[in-house]
Design a protein around this motif. Structure first.
Motif, PDB file in Angstrom:
ATOM      1  N   UNK A 107       0.970  -1.207  -0.184  1.00 59.75           N
ATOM      2  CA  UNK A 107      -0.011   0.108  -0.090  1.00 59.75           C
ATOM      3  C   UNK A 107       0.759   1.071   0.132  1.00 59.75           C
ATOM      4  N   UNK A 108       0.713   2.146  -1.024  1.00 57.79           N
ATOM      5  CA  UNK A 108       1.611   3.178  -1.202  1.00 57.79           C
ATOM      6  C   UNK A 108       0.598   4.452  -1.553  1.00 57.79           C
ATOM      7  N   UNK A 109       1.015   5.733  -0.870  1.00 60.27           N
ATOM      8  CA  UNK A 109       0.111   6.790  -1.144  1.00 60.27           C
ATOM      9  C   UNK A 109       0.540   7.330  -2.677  1.00 60.27           C
ATOM     10  N   UNK A 110      -0.598   7.898  -3.172  1.00 61.87           N
ATOM     11  CA  UNK A 110      -0.467   8.619  -4.622  1.00 61.87           C
ATOM     12  C   UNK A 110       0.585   9.512  -4.738  1.00 61.87           C
ATOM     13  N   UNK A 111       1.072   9.793  -5.857  1.00 60.27           N
ATOM     14  CA  UNK A 111       2.312  10.739  -6.036  1.00 60.27           C
ATOM     15  C   UNK A 111       2.122  11.969  -5.768  1.00 60.27           C
ATOM     16  N   UNK A 112       0.669  12.341  -6.419  1.00 59.70           N
ATOM     17  CA  UNK A 112       0.387  13.759  -6.474  1.00 59.70           C
ATOM     18  C   UNK A 112      -0.122  14.451  -5.001  1.00 59.70           C
ATOM     19  N   UNK A 113      -0.445  13.175  -4.146  1.00 53.15           N
ATOM     20  CA  UNK A 113      -1.051  13.984  -2.784  1.00 53.15           C
ATOM     21  C   UNK A 113      -2.429  14.344  -2.831  1.00 53.15           C
ATOM     22  N   UNK A 114      -3.030  14.206  -3.966  1.00 55.47           N
ATOM     23  CA  UNK A 114      -4.521  14.732  -4.037  1.00 55.47           C
ATOM     24  C   UNK A 114      -5.447  13.294  -3.832  1.00 55.47           C
ATOM     25  N   UNK A 115      -6.636  13.785  -3.285  1.00 52.09           N
ATOM     26  CA  UNK A 115      -7.590  12.643  -2.915  1.00 52.09           C
ATOM     27  C   UNK A 115      -9.014  12.933  -3.667  1.00 52.09           C
ATOM     28  N   UNK A 116      -9.813  11.560  -3.754  1.00 50.41           N
ATOM     29  CA  UNK A 116     -11.179  11.753  -4.144  1.00 50.41           C
ATOM     30  C   UNK A 116     -12.127  11.516  -3.098  1.00 50.41           C
ATOM     31  N   UNK A 117     -13.080  12.177  -2.874  1.00 45.89           N
ATOM     32  CA  UNK A 117     -14.184  11.811  -1.749  1.00 45.89           C
ATOM     33  C   UNK A 117     -14.790  10.625  -2.417  1.00 45.89           C
ATOM     34  N   UNK A 118     -15.252   9.576  -1.479  1.00 50.65           N
ATOM     35  CA  UNK A 118     -16.238   8.497  -1.810  1.00 50.65           C
ATOM     36  C   UNK A 118     -17.628   8.559  -1.282  1.00 50.65           C
ATOM     37  N   UNK A 119     -18.507   9.029  -2.099  1.00 51.82           N
ATOM     38  CA  UNK A 119     -19.728   9.421  -1.859  1.00 51.82           C
ATOM     39  C   UNK A 119     -20.800   8.381  -1.949  1.00 51.82           C
ATOM     40  N   UNK A 120     -21.663   8.075  -0.849  1.00 52.54           N
ATOM     41  CA  UNK A 120     -22.699   7.203  -0.865  1.00 52.54           C
ATOM     42  C   UNK A 120     -23.798   8.116  -1.520  1.00 52.54           C
ATOM     43  N   UNK A 121     -24.047   7.532  -2.780  1.00 50.13           N
ATOM     44  CA  UNK A 121     -25.163   8.310  -3.481  1.00 50.13           C
ATOM     45  C   UNK A 121     -26.491   8.246  -2.791  1.00 50.13           C
ATOM     46  N   UNK A 122     -26.823   7.364  -2.106  1.00 49.22           N
ATOM     47  CA  UNK A 122     -28.216   7.279  -1.441  1.00 49.22           C
ATOM     48  C   UNK A 122     -28.363   8.291  -0.331  1.00 49.22           C
ATOM     49  N   UNK A 123     -27.349   8.776   0.295  1.00 47.27           N
ATOM     50  CA  UNK A 123     -27.354  10.003   1.185  1.00 47.27           C
ATOM     51  C   UNK A 123     -26.797  11.107   0.838  1.00 47.27           C
ATOM     52  N   UNK A 124     -25.789  11.170  -0.138  1.00 45.57           N
ATOM     53  CA  UNK A 124     -24.609  12.130  -0.452  1.00 45.57           C
ATOM     54  C   UNK A 124     -23.384  12.388   0.585  1.00 45.57           C
ATOM     55  N   UNK A 125     -23.376  11.535   1.444  1.00 37.86           N
ATOM     56  CA  UNK A 125     -22.683  11.637   2.551  1.00 37.86           C
ATOM     57  C   UNK A 125     -21.227  10.920   1.819  1.00 37.86           C
ATOM     58  N   UNK A 126     -19.924  11.770   2.209  1.00 46.06           N
ATOM     59  CA  UNK A 126     -18.662  11.375   1.980  1.00 46.06           C
ATOM     60  C   UNK A 126     -18.484  10.333   3.086  1.00 46.06           C
ATOM     61  N   UNK A 127     -18.063   9.240   2.832  1.00 47.04           N
ATOM     62  CA  UNK A 127     -17.635   8.026   3.536  1.00 47.04           C
ATOM     63  C   UNK A 127     -16.246   7.625   3.662  1.00 47.04           C
ATOM     64  N   UNK A 128     -15.598   7.902   2.746  1.00 44.75           N
ATOM     65  CA  UNK A 128     -13.981   7.685   2.765  1.00 44.75           C
ATOM     66  C   UNK A 128     -13.522   8.655   1.689  1.00 44.75           C
ATOM     67  N   UNK A 129     -11.999   8.630   1.750  1.00 41.78           N
ATOM     68  CA  UNK A 129     -11.286   9.333   0.714  1.00 41.78           C
ATOM     69  C   UNK A 129     -10.206   8.333   0.052  1.00 41.78           C
ATOM     70  N   UNK A 130     -10.263   8.567  -1.311  1.00 43.95           N
ATOM     71  CA  UNK A 130      -9.100   7.673  -2.111  1.00 43.95           C
ATOM     72  C   UNK A 130      -8.269   8.284  -2.609  1.00 43.95           C
ATOM     73  N   UNK A 131      -6.837   7.582  -2.773  1.00 42.73           N
ATOM     74  CA  UNK A 131      -5.702   8.618  -3.464  1.00 42.73           C
ATOM     75  C   UNK A 131      -5.999   8.553  -4.689  1.00 42.73           C
ATOM     76  N   UNK A 132      -5.747   9.902  -5.089  1.00 43.38           N
ATOM     77  CA  UNK A 132      -5.846  10.127  -6.650  1.00 43.38           C
ATOM     78  C   UNK A 132      -4.738   9.656  -7.393  1.00 43.38           C
TER      79      UNK A 132
END
Length: 116
Positions: free
Chosen positions: A10-35
């Motif tokens: 497991x390694x971090x992304x090179x750019x340091x950016x993240x993407x939100x993981x959104x539950x479409x049924x609630x609109x809630x961000x429940x995690x972040x992914x390395x971009x």
């Protein structure tokens, strides 16, 4: 935060950016992914080439099939947790998410047997 799995680690992304993981049924961000970026892709491709030229590439089809069959067993043993994650990630009803996990496990089982 979820990282990239490259070359067995497991390694971090090179750019340091993240993407939100959104539950479409609630609109809630429940995690972040390395971009990922081009550098991450290059590392992943190099790792895949290395695996093909290494132990994985020398492995027999029967042994690869056994790995797929084992993946099926692991998926089935964790099916409820995987279904909950699938439902949350996609907004699917639980019944459909459970079925999708079962189908994915069956695909691994089928191709595990077909490998030889």
């Amino acid at each position: 935060m979820k990282q990239h799995f490259i070359a067995g680690e497991w390694t971090p992304g090179s750019g340091g950016e993240t993407l939100p993981v959104i539950d479409p049924s609630t609109g809630e961000v429940f995690d972040q992914l390395q971009r990922g970026n081009a550098q991450d892709i290059d590392r992943a491709v190099a790792a895949a080439r290395g695996a093909l030229e290494g132990d994985w590439g020398r492995m027999t089809a029967v042994d690869r099939g056994r790995i797929l069959s084992r993946m099926s067993q692991i998926m089935l043993s964790r099916s409820e947790a995987l279904a909950l994650l699938e439902a949350r990630d996609t907004g699917k009803p639980m019944a459909q998410a459970r079925n999708d996990i079962l189908v994915a496990a069956r695909y691994c089982e089928f191709y595990g047997g077909a490998a030889d």
